[in-house]
Design a protein around this motif. Structure first.
Motif, PDB file in Angstrom:
ATOM      1  N   VAL A  42       6.905   0.381   6.870  1.00 45.60           N
ATOM      2  CA  VAL A  42       6.189   1.645   6.883  1.00 45.60           C
ATOM      3  C   VAL A  42       7.194   2.714   6.502  1.00 45.60           C
ATOM      4  CG1 VAL A  42       6.663   1.934   9.318  1.00 45.60           C
ATOM      5  CG2 VAL A  42       4.834   3.240   8.292  1.00 45.60           C
ATOM      6  N   ASP A  87       7.266  11.043  14.911  1.00 46.15           N
ATOM      7  CA  ASP A  87       7.556  11.061  13.482  1.00 46.15           C
ATOM      8  C   ASP A  87       8.758  11.958  13.245  1.00 46.15           C
ATOM      9  OD1 ASP A  87       6.292  13.901  12.215  1.00 46.15           O
ATOM     10  OD2 ASP A  87       5.573  13.287  14.180  1.00 46.15           O
ATOM     11  N   LEU A 134      -4.876   3.818  14.974  1.00 44.54           N
ATOM     12  CA  LEU A 134      -3.637   3.142  15.355  1.00 44.54           C
ATOM     13  C   LEU A 134      -3.920   1.907  16.190  1.00 44.54           C
ATOM     14  CD1 LEU A 134      -1.351   6.189  16.270  1.00 44.54           C
ATOM     15  CD2 LEU A 134      -1.277   4.818  14.182  1.00 44.54           C
ATOM     16  N   VAL A 137       0.298   0.205  12.192  1.00 45.03           N
ATOM     17  CA  VAL A 137       1.004   1.044  11.229  1.00 45.03           C
ATOM     18  C   VAL A 137       0.340   1.044   9.863  1.00 45.03           C
ATOM     19  CG1 VAL A 137       3.230   0.838  12.388  1.00 45.03           C
ATOM     20  CG2 VAL A 137       2.566  -0.846  10.659  1.00 45.03           C
ATOM     21  N   GLN A 138      -0.723   0.283   9.723  1.00 40.60           N
ATOM     22  CA  GLN A 138      -1.477   0.299   8.467  1.00 40.60           C
ATOM     23  C   GLN A 138      -2.788   1.054   8.619  1.00 40.60           C
ATOM     24  OE1 GLN A 138      -1.801  -3.821   7.336  1.00 40.60           O
ATOM     25  NE2 GLN A 138       0.362  -3.966   6.747  1.00 40.60           N
ATOM     26  N   SER A 139      -2.870   1.859   9.659  1.00 43.90           N
ATOM     27  CA  SER A 139      -4.104   2.603   9.884  1.00 43.90           C
ATOM     28  C   SER A 139      -4.374   3.532   8.702  1.00 43.90           C
ATOM     29  CB  SER A 139      -4.013   3.417  11.180  1.00 43.90           C
ATOM     30  OG  SER A 139      -2.971   4.361  11.078  1.00 43.90           O
ATOM     31  N   ASP A 157      -5.801   6.818   6.457  1.00 43.03           N
ATOM     32  CA  ASP A 157      -5.763   8.268   6.631  1.00 43.03           C
ATOM     33  C   ASP A 157      -7.081   8.768   7.200  1.00 43.03           C
ATOM     34  OD1 ASP A 157      -3.238   8.443   5.604  1.00 43.03           O
ATOM     35  OD2 ASP A 157      -3.875   9.069   3.593  1.00 43.03           O
ATOM     36  N   SER A 167      -1.953  11.878   9.571  1.00 38.24           N
ATOM     37  CA  SER A 167      -2.139  10.428   9.571  1.00 38.24           C
ATOM     38  C   SER A 167      -0.819   9.725   9.283  1.00 38.24           C
ATOM     39  CB  SER A 167      -3.175  10.026   8.517  1.00 38.24           C
ATOM     40  OG  SER A 167      -4.430  10.608   8.779  1.00 38.24           O
ATOM     41  N   ARG A 186       1.374   7.215  11.885  1.00 36.34           N
ATOM     42  CA  ARG A 186       1.893   5.881  11.561  1.00 36.34           C
ATOM     43  C   ARG A 186       3.403   5.821  11.781  1.00 36.34           C
ATOM     44  NH1 ARG A 186      -1.955   6.541   7.261  1.00 36.34           N
ATOM     45  NH2 ARG A 186      -0.300   7.279   5.848  1.00 36.34           N
TER      46      ARG A 186
END
Length: 747
Positions: free
Chosen positions: A31, A449, A500, A505-507, A509, A517, A521
């Protein structure tokens, strides 16, 4: 399987019932480091014999876990939940007692360098092994060797301080600087016999031989079947107690302990000057030494010297482990970092060094909600608790297995002291030779983040995420309380949280909220990295480095890393006096700095920064700042790919009064050229016509001793010089500047 229940608007999904499997190591999550924007004596004598302790595996490089991508694509529909992850309860093995009293010998036979008997490669077990050469007052040489198919597949060469912790290369004497790289090249790919036969590096013969002996001992430790009559390596071996009070030198000859020498250490971790011993120190040494020689690590405290005896016995135990051929510690020696239980106000972190299964160094941190160390700005009681908690952990030589039962928390900081202990416990689990089941620790972990837009509290159990609590940062950098969220913010929080939990982590947008978004992630990837049992390649923290300097100044980067990602970066253009030029810098540079700051944060990684575009009109400064970030990463490496004392390039330093600047040029890791500049009150370079005779003399002396290809005369332990008081005064300032320049260049 757990079912997903409806999400509340308050984002209080602390224990959300959906569990999705985390099926990849956190440190290898594919990611982006996205932000919301897109995203560092005395000759030894001997010690008592004791049964070998468990061998602590070397930390050349933590063995990497599988690098699968984190799928977290959808909640498992009928996947059986893995068995609960084993908690980090592994304690260092109990101290072994010496088998018999060793009698002193009149002479100690010097240990040979590496001269192994030729054996088949198959007798060596693959693995990572750490061993040390013979010890002396400045420390010892060591090597962490990765052996595969009877050959050296990888190696880290160690040159330790008196506390047996690996030094930065630049802290050793200059002859060793180049020897690291040369000896590594010579040893890689060699068998045991081949390693013993390599040539020593000229100018570092003793160190080279110490490394060769360390390698030979590592091979002996890797033997599948060890000789029945060999328990200890012949030679002088050193040990230090976890609290750093005493060093012990123990000499073994043909498995017999022949001599013990006890040395008190200073608060700075150096050997105390024997001529300056206090009467109490002299008496303690005289009382404890014969007891150690007679009974080794099973010695009982000497009446009247209980505290000193405990430290000395622990130091002897450490020396005994370093001497033991069959060192069976459950842990791999080295540096590890881990986190305690996260809360809405932040989390605690511990950076530790483990040797022979014991804690020998620890630094404790209190991180805020942005997961950056708060230092002295943390709660006053937490700041006060740091030193006593550090002392308790070192005195124990490990974490406390049953913290609440065995020890009281530090008054006023109970929660933090418990979390620090937990962080140390998890660091020990990371160091296990045989990893405990599972890729993640159980517990609650925070993630942010790198632009600090979203804060997550993530519950992990048995390698599954079982709950997420998502919070938003406000414009003031503080978390927005749930009851202060607008209706729109609550809706976004719910959507992000649901994504989530469902896709990890591939959720996808949230429409119209692409930046948030991406931040969500990234925050989840950060939390999973904090929960991972894998030790990362970089240390967390803030690291300062510079790009190449020239006669107008340099470019500086203060880079804060977490899990190898850039979470904060401050870029600046400094003048020859090393003061930030701010608005007096070139207009193009002023414009470039905020653009580059955003670009570097968006890139988020060491490699990503180097691919970032230079800013038009400030290409040179852009490239220098990129180089500074790369060097900051170099300072943060847990294990250096290629050990060097200094980065190659041009670096400036300035005297304390900011009147003398020296530019140092480094080639092949060695300072070779120096140029002296004198500055006026505004930090500008003074023209030659304004220089005094003393200034001219000092400038000529330093610049004329540059060679361009070998170590500069003042590149190692520079000292003031001059025939007159005026020259000595100027040269003293020049030496200050040289030291600052070398510090800037140092790895």
């Amino acid at each position: 399987m757990k079912k997903l229940i409806s999400l509340t608007v308050s984002a209080a999904l602390l224990l959300a019932p959906l569990a999705y499997t985390i099926n990849a190591p956190a440190l290898n999550l594919k990611v982006d480091a996205v932000s919301a924007a897109s995203e560092e004596p005395p000759a030894a004598t001997a010690k008592p014999a004791a049964t070998p302790k468990p061998t602590a595996k070397p930390t050349a490089k933590p063995t990497p876990k599988p690098t699968a991508k984190p799928a977290a694509t959808a909640k498992p529909t009928a996947t059986a939940k893995p068995a609960a992850t084993a908690k980090a309860t592994a304690k260092p093995a109990a101290t072994a007692k010496p088998a018999a009293t060793a009698k002193p010998a009149a002479t100690v036979k010097p240990a040979p360098t590496a001269t192994p008997v030729t054996v088949k490669q198959a007798v060596y077990q693959d693995g990572v092994y750490t061993a040390y050469g013979n010890a002396y007052s400045k420390g010892t040489e060591g090597a962490t060797v990765t052996i595969k198919d009877g050959k050296i597949a990888d190696i880290e060469l160690l040159r330790t301080n008196p506390k047996i912790i690996d030094r930065n290369a630049s802290e050793n004497y200059s002859g060793v600087w180049v020897a690291y790289g040369l000896m590594k090249d010579r040893l890689l790919g060699k068998t045991r016999d081949g390693a013993a036969a390599v040539d020593a590096v000229s100018g570092a013969t003793r160190t080279s031989d110490g490394w060769k002996l360390s390698v030979d001992r590592a091979f002996q430790r890797s033997l599948e079947i060890k000789p029945a009559d060999a328990a200890y390596f012949d030679g002088d071996h050193m040990g230090v107690d976890p609290e750093g009070k005493y060093a012990v030198f123990a000499s073994y000859d043909a498995n017999e302990l022949t001599a013990v020498k006890l040395y008190p250490l200073t608060a700075a971790g150096d050997f105390a000057d024997e001529k300056a011993y206090t009467a109490e120190q002299t008496a303690a040494i005289a009382a404890i030494t014969p007891v150690l020689l007679a009974n080794g690590s099973s010695a009982q405290p000497v009446a009247g010297y209980e505290a000193e005896s405990k430290a000395a016995i622990n130091a002897f135990w450490d020396a005994e482990q370093n001497a033991s051929i069959n060192n069976t510690s459950a842990y791999i020696d080295g540096f590890y970092s881990s986190y305690g239980t996260a809360r809405s106000v932040g989390v605690e972190r511990a950076d530790v060094v483990i040797r022979n299964g014991k804690l020998v160094d620890v630094k404790l941190y209190r991180l805020g909600t942005n997961l950056i160390d708060r230092g002295a700005t943390a709660y006053a009681e937490v700041v006060k608790a740091n030193a006593p908690m550090t002392a308790k952990l070192l005195a124990n030589g490990s974490y406390f297995a049953n913290y609440d039962e065995k020890i009281d928390g530090i008054s006023g900081a109970t929660e933090s002291s418990h979390s620090w202990n937990e962080a140390v416990e998890r660091a020990f689990e990371k160091a296990l030779k045989v990893p405990a089941p599972g890729e993640y620790f159980d517990g609650k972990f925070a993630g942010v983040d790198n632009a600090s837009k979203i804060f997550l509290l993530v519950d992990v159990e048995a390698d599954q995420v079982t709950g997420i609590k998502l919070s938003l940062f406000g414009a003031d950098g503080k978390l927005i309380a749930d009851d202060k969220l607008t209706a729109e913010q609550k809706a976004v929080v719910d959507q992000l949280t649901a994504g989530l939990l469902d896709k990890g982590v591939q959720s996808p947008d949230v429409t119209g909220q692409e930046a948030l978004s991406a931040a969500a992630r990234a925050a989840l990837a950060d939390a999973l990295a904090n929960a991972s049992k894998e030790q990362g390649a970089y240390k967390d923290g803030t690291f300062t480095a510079y790009g190449d300097a020239y006669d107008k100044g340099s470019n500086k980067a203060d880079v804060t890393l977490r899990n190898g990602k850039i979470v904060s970066v401050a870029l600046s253009r400094v003048g020859m006096n090393m003061v930030d030029l701010g608005k007096s810098a070139y207009a193009e540079v002023q414009k470039a700095i905020p653009q580059l700051t955003a670009s570097f944060l968006a890139a988020g990684t060491r490699e990503g920064v180097q691919e970032a575009d230079a800013v038009s009109g400030a290409t040179s400064s852009s490239n220098a700042l990129k180089a500074a970030v790369d060097r900051a990463y170099g300072k943060a490496e847990v294990t250096e790919e290629s050990k060097a004392a200094y980065f190659d390039g041009a670096f400036i330093g300035v005297s304390t009064d900011k009147t003398v600047n020296v530019m140092v040029y480094v080639k092949y890791g060695v300072p070779v050229n120096m140029v002296v500049y004198y500055l006026d009150a505004a930090g500008k370079v003074k023209p030659a016509a304004q220089l005094t005779d003393a200034e001219k003399t000092v400038k000529a002396e330093i610049e004329n001793t540059s060679t361009g290809y070998s170590l500069h005369k003042y590149g190692y332990r520079a000292a003031a010089f001059g025939d007159s008081d005026a020259e000595k005064l100027v040269s003293a300032k020049a030496v200050e500047a040289i030291k600052v320049a070398l510090e800037a260049a140092g790895k």
